[in-house]
Every structure is written in structure tokens, then in C-alpha cells.
Enzyme design. Structure first.
Site, PDB file in Angstrom:
ATOM      1  N   ARG A  32      35.519 -67.155  10.629  1.00  0.00           N
ATOM      2  CA  ARG A  32      36.362 -68.360  10.617  1.00  0.00           C
ATOM      3  C   ARG A  32      35.604 -69.592  10.161  1.00  0.00           C
ATOM      4  NH1 ARG A  32      40.992 -67.633  13.751  1.00  0.00           N
ATOM      5  NH2 ARG A  32      41.113 -69.692  14.679  1.00  0.00           N
ATOM      6  N   GLY A  45      32.344 -59.666  16.203  1.00  0.00           N
ATOM      7  CA  GLY A  45      32.907 -59.741  14.852  1.00  0.00           C
ATOM      8  C   GLY A  45      33.218 -58.354  14.319  1.00  0.00           C
ATOM      9  N   GLY A  46      34.486 -57.968  14.381  1.00  0.00           N
ATOM     10  CA  GLY A  46      34.902 -56.721  13.748  1.00  0.00           C
ATOM     11  C   GLY A  46      34.947 -55.502  14.649  1.00  0.00           C
ATOM     12  N   SER A  88      36.514 -70.230  26.531  1.00  0.00           N
ATOM     13  CA  SER A  88      36.245 -71.252  25.513  1.00  0.00           C
ATOM     14  C   SER A  88      36.353 -72.655  26.109  1.00  0.00           C
ATOM     15  CB  SER A  88      37.271 -71.107  24.384  1.00  0.00           C
ATOM     16  OG  SER A  88      37.289 -72.258  23.574  1.00  0.00           O
ATOM     17  N   ALA A 141      39.870 -69.774  21.623  1.00  0.00           N
ATOM     18  CA  ALA A 141      40.562 -70.999  22.025  1.00  0.00           C
ATOM     19  C   ALA A 141      42.057 -70.748  22.240  1.00  0.00           C
ATOM     20  CB  ALA A 141      40.372 -72.055  20.937  1.00  0.00           C
ATOM     21  N   THR A 172      27.787 -72.614  21.389  1.00  0.00           N
ATOM     22  CA  THR A 172      28.185 -72.215  20.031  1.00  0.00           C
ATOM     23  C   THR A 172      27.552 -73.160  19.020  1.00  0.00           C
ATOM     24  OG1 THR A 172      30.224 -71.212  20.798  1.00  0.00           O
ATOM     25  CG2 THR A 172      30.170 -71.882  18.491  1.00  0.00           C
TER      26      THR A 172
HETATM   27  C1  LIG Z   1      41.728 -67.688  17.352  1.00  0.00           C
HETATM   28  C2  LIG Z   1      40.247 -67.744  17.567  1.00  0.00           C
HETATM   29  C3  LIG Z   1      39.705 -68.803  18.280  1.00  0.00           C
HETATM   30  C4  LIG Z   1      38.342 -68.848  18.514  1.00  0.00           C
HETATM   31  N1  LIG Z   1      37.854 -69.862  19.283  1.00  0.00           N
HETATM   32  C5  LIG Z   1      36.533 -69.905  19.565  1.00  0.00           C
HETATM   33  C6  LIG Z   1      36.011 -70.902  20.430  1.00  0.00           C
HETATM   34  O1  LIG Z   1      36.732 -71.736  20.967  1.00  0.00           O
HETATM   35  N2  LIG Z   1      34.674 -70.909  20.643  1.00  0.00           N
HETATM   36  C7  LIG Z   1      33.827 -69.983  20.079  1.00  0.00           C
HETATM   37  O2  LIG Z   1      32.629 -70.025  20.289  1.00  0.00           O
HETATM   38  N3  LIG Z   1      34.312 -69.001  19.281  1.00  0.00           N
HETATM   39  C8  LIG Z   1      35.632 -68.941  19.021  1.00  0.00           C
HETATM   40  N4  LIG Z   1      36.114 -67.931  18.237  1.00  0.00           N
HETATM   41  C9  LIG Z   1      35.201 -66.884  17.737  1.00  0.00           C
HETATM   42  C10 LIG Z   1      35.100 -65.712  18.726  1.00  0.00           C
HETATM   43  O3  LIG Z   1      34.373 -66.094  19.869  1.00  0.00           O
HETATM   44  C11 LIG Z   1      34.390 -64.505  18.114  1.00  0.00           C
HETATM   45  O4  LIG Z   1      33.165 -64.920  17.550  1.00  0.00           O
HETATM   46  C12 LIG Z   1      35.236 -63.786  17.066  1.00  0.00           C
HETATM   47  O5  LIG Z   1      36.596 -63.772  17.427  1.00  0.00           O
HETATM   48  C13 LIG Z   1      34.736 -62.361  16.883  1.00  0.00           C
HETATM   49  O6  LIG Z   1      35.437 -61.700  15.880  1.00  0.00           O
HETATM   50  P1  LIG Z   1      36.650 -60.668  16.173  1.00  0.00           P
HETATM   51  O7  LIG Z   1      37.831 -61.502  16.511  1.00  0.00           O
HETATM   52  O8  LIG Z   1      36.772 -59.942  14.883  1.00  0.00           O
HETATM   53  O9  LIG Z   1      36.239 -59.766  17.296  1.00  0.00           O
HETATM   54  C14 LIG Z   1      37.484 -67.844  18.005  1.00  0.00           C
HETATM   55  C15 LIG Z   1      38.040 -66.770  17.310  1.00  0.00           C
HETATM   56  C16 LIG Z   1      39.407 -66.689  17.095  1.00  0.00           C
HETATM   57  C17 LIG Z   1      39.967 -65.495  16.379  1.00  0.00           C
END
Ligand SMILES: Cc1cc2nc3c(=O)[nH]c(=O)nc-3n(C[C@H](O)[C@H](O)[C@H](O)COP(=O)(O)O)c2cc1C
Length: 343
Positions: A243, A272-273, A90, A63, A140
Site C-alpha cells: 500500500r 504481506g501475502g 492500529s 485501520a 510503523t
Molecule cells: C486496509 C488496510 C489498512 C492498514 N492499516 C494499517 C495501519 O493502520 N497501520 C499499519 O502499520 N499497517 C496497516 N496496514 C498494513 C498491514 O499491517 C499489513 O502490513 C498488511 O496488511 C499485510 O499484507 P496482507 O494484507 O497481504 O496480509 C493496513 C493494511 C490494510 C490492507
């Protein structure tokens, strides 16, 4: 970027156990390389829902990228396009569906959907994405309520940045409901929580669009089976980057179980990671066709804008190509479970 924006973009829920565990799960895996394989031309290409991409590492939906750079998602999408990678936008993006579509008209891109209780608004988002050439809807499903992001709370911070997809929507919703302009509050449309959403949403989505459907936020084999039974095209293993529910299993640790449950009936991805190009090979060996990552790209966006994200992709590609050569896997199809040490 400001320290507050950094904490929003890089932080996780509560004690950030899952955030750290996601990275640790990749770092724990060990390769078992094969030798004397011709790796003269390592090829990193993959096919995702019928679309050929040059790299098995895509941009996860993150986002409010306007916090990191004024061009936000337009810059990230351009860098992904130039790097041959898939970009996922997003719902809560700073730049709108239409702005991204016109910035990268020919590039493969998917749209991540949060379902709002105003289903007309939600449906319109889906239709806008389809009209804008987005090639899949990523639903999501791990946000019935918002996770508790303590770093942000500690700072008393609230998201205050342009969110392009919502502009003009409150007025439109009010007109549709025959209410006074302004009676439909933007906050209501911005509410991403899907507290009462069930698997029935899949049927509704199928009625709104013919695009492939991806369900993002699966960690259990049972949910993966339910998704497949509902005819979902792809399952995206994710804990939302740590998160949402802290202490959730690392997504990489859930991948094997999910892939076994899906059993080839849908595509499987993971996020993730992921922090190194070689991590994409770990994901592949455990059953993911592609991997996505979020935080590294928004950090790169903050550091260097579009060029920064291009550089992040170049580093990841170089790491991936080198690891493929050293692992003895000239293409991604060569990567097998046996390329990882058991356990
Ligand atoms: C700042 C931030 C905002 C995010 N916003 C969304 C979102 O709007 N929709 C969504 O499905 N996932 C969102 N996510 C999750 C990411 O799509 C993803 O699952 C996650 O960042 C993966 O982990 P990583 O950052 O360690 O690679 C967000 C993650 C972060 C860090």
C-alpha cells in the site's frame, strides 16, 4: 460492505505490483518434506517477545475495521483471543485502545503506533496502550508520506468512519496549548505521515515506555542492522501490504536478508501475502518467528463478523497443522531452511 470500503480494505498502491508480488512470493516457494517423523501431536505454539501464543499467525494492524463490521476491532480481537493468536491494534482503529482492552482483558495484544508531529498526543497513545495491557509497541516506519492508492482515488473515496483513539483528543490538545477549543484541528492529529522522522524516535519511545519495541516496515538488511543497533526488540519485515511504495520487493523475498542481518539479536516477523496456513511454515523456514496477515481477516470480518474471523483462524490452523504433519515438523522449532527447495 460497500464496494468503496472493499476497495479501501483490499487495494494497494498504484499498479498493485507489490500487492500481487507478496502473494506470488509465497506461492513460488516449494517444500522439501521429511518422512517417518513422529507427527502424532503437531503443536503450533510459538513464543513472541516472551508471550506464548497458540498460533504463529497474528492479526496485522489494519485501520478502520468499523468499515467491515460495526464491532470492528473488538470483534477481530475477540476472535483472535479465542483462537489463541496475537492481535495488533492500529492507531487508526475504529474501536479505541480502552474498548479493545476491556473486550479481551487477558489476551495477548500489541499496539501499532503512528507518530504524529504532536508528540504529546503520540506519547499519550503509548501510555494508554501500556495502561490497557498491550504488551508491545509496534512502530510503523514505512509511512513518511501516504502511498497513492489509485482504486480509492478513482472512486473519489475518503475515509469516513469512527476512529476511536482520536475522540476528545483535539479538544484536549487545544487546552494543553492554551488555544481556543477547536483551534487544534482533528485532521492535524490524524496526519499519520512521518515525513521528518528518523531513528531518533527510538530513543524518545524508550523514554516513554518500558514495553518492548517492534519496528514494522523493514525491507533492507542495512535498516535491520540499524534497528538492532538502536536496541529494537523485534524487526517486522513488511511493505505495508503493497500500500506504500509500489514495486517494493515482496516482503517474503526480503525476509532472508533481514534475518541474516539481524543474526538472532532480535526477533523477526513478516507480513504481506500470507493466505494459507502452510505459508506460516514458509515464513518460519526463511527466518521469521511468526507471520501476520491483514486482508484475509478483514474480509472474514466483513463476511461474518466475529464468527467469520474465528472461522478464518480455524481454516488457517487446520491448514497449518496438516502441512506440519506432511512436512515432518511436529513443532515450529523443527522447521529448518532445508525444508524449502533452494532458490
Ligand atoms: C486496509 C488496510 C489498512 C492498514 N492499516 C494499517 C495501519 O493502520 N497501520 C499499519 O502499520 N499497517 C496497516 N496496514 C498494513 C498491514 O499491517 C499489513 O502490513 C498488511 O496488511 C499485510 O499484507 P496482507 O494484507 O497481504 O496480509 C493496513 C493494511 C490494510 C490492507
Amino acid at each position: 460492505m460497500t464496494p468503496e470500503a472493499w476497495d479501501y480494505l483490499q487495494g494497494g498502491a498504484e499498479d498493485e505490483i507489490t500487492l500481487a508480488e507478496n502473494v506470488a512470493a509465497f506461492r513460488r516457494r516449494r517444500f522439501v518434506p521429511r518422512v517417518l517423523v513422529d507427527v502424532a501431536s503437531a503443536n503450533t505454539a510459538a513464543t513472541l517477545l516472551g508471550t506464548r501464543v497458540g498460533l504463529p499467525i497474528g492479526v496485522a494492524p489494519v485501520a478502520a475495521q468499523g468499515l467491515a463490521d460495526p464491532d470492528g476491532e473488538v470483534a477481530t480481537a475477540r476472535a483472535a483471543a479465542e483462537s489463541g493468536a496475537l492481535f495488533c491494534l492500529s492507531t487508526v482503529s475504529s474501536r479505541s485502545i480502552e474498548e479493545v482492552a476491556s473486550a479481551v482483558p487477558d489476551a495477548p495484544r500489541w499496539f501499532q503506533l503512528y507518530v504524529n508531529e504532536d508528540r504529546r498526543f503520540t506519547r499519550r497513545l503509548v501510555e494508554r496502550a501500556e495502561a490497557g495491557g498491550f504488551r508491545a509497541i509496534v512502530l510503523t516506519v514505512d509511512l513518511p508520506v501516504l502511498g497513492y492508492r489509485e482504486r480509492e482515488k478513482r472512486r473519489g473515496w475518503e475515509l469516513d468512519v469512527r476512529l476511536g483513539n482520536f475522540e476528545g483528543e483535539a479538544g484536549r490538545a487545544a487546552r494543553e496549548e492554551g488555544e481556543e477549543e477547536g483551534a487544534v484541528d482533528l485532521d492535524r492529529l490524524l496526519d499519520m505521515r512521518s515525513v521528518a522522522m528518523t531513528w531518533d524516535i527510538v530513543g524518545a519511545l524508550r523514554g516513554w515506555t518500558s514495553l518492548p519495541l517492534v519496528v514494522k516496515g523493514i525491507l533492507s538488511g542495512d535498516d535491520a542492522r540499524l534497528a538492532v543497533e538502536r536496541g529494537i526488540d523485534a524487526v517486522w519485515v513488511s511493505n505495508h501490504g503493497g500500500r506504500q511504495l509500489d514495486r517494493s520487493i515482496a516482503s517474503l523475498d526480503a525476509l532472508g536478508t533481514v534475518a541474516a542481518a539481524v543474526d538472532g539479536r532480535a526477533e523477526v516477523y513478516v507480513d504481506g501475502g500470507l493466505r494459507r496456513g502452510s505459508d506460516a511454515l514458509v515464513a518460519r523456514a526463511l527466518g521469521a518467528r511468526a507471520a501476520f496477515t491483514g486482508r484475509p481477516f478483514v474480509a472474514a470480518l466483513g463476511a461474518g463478523g466475529e464468527a467469520g474471523v474465528r472461522r478464518a483462524f480455524a481454516i488457517l490452523r487446520e491448514e497449518l497443522e496438516r502441512a506440519m504433519a506432511l512436512l515432518g515438523t511436529p513443532t515450529l522449532d523443527h522447521v529448518r531452511p532445508e525444508h524449502l527447495a533452494p532458490g
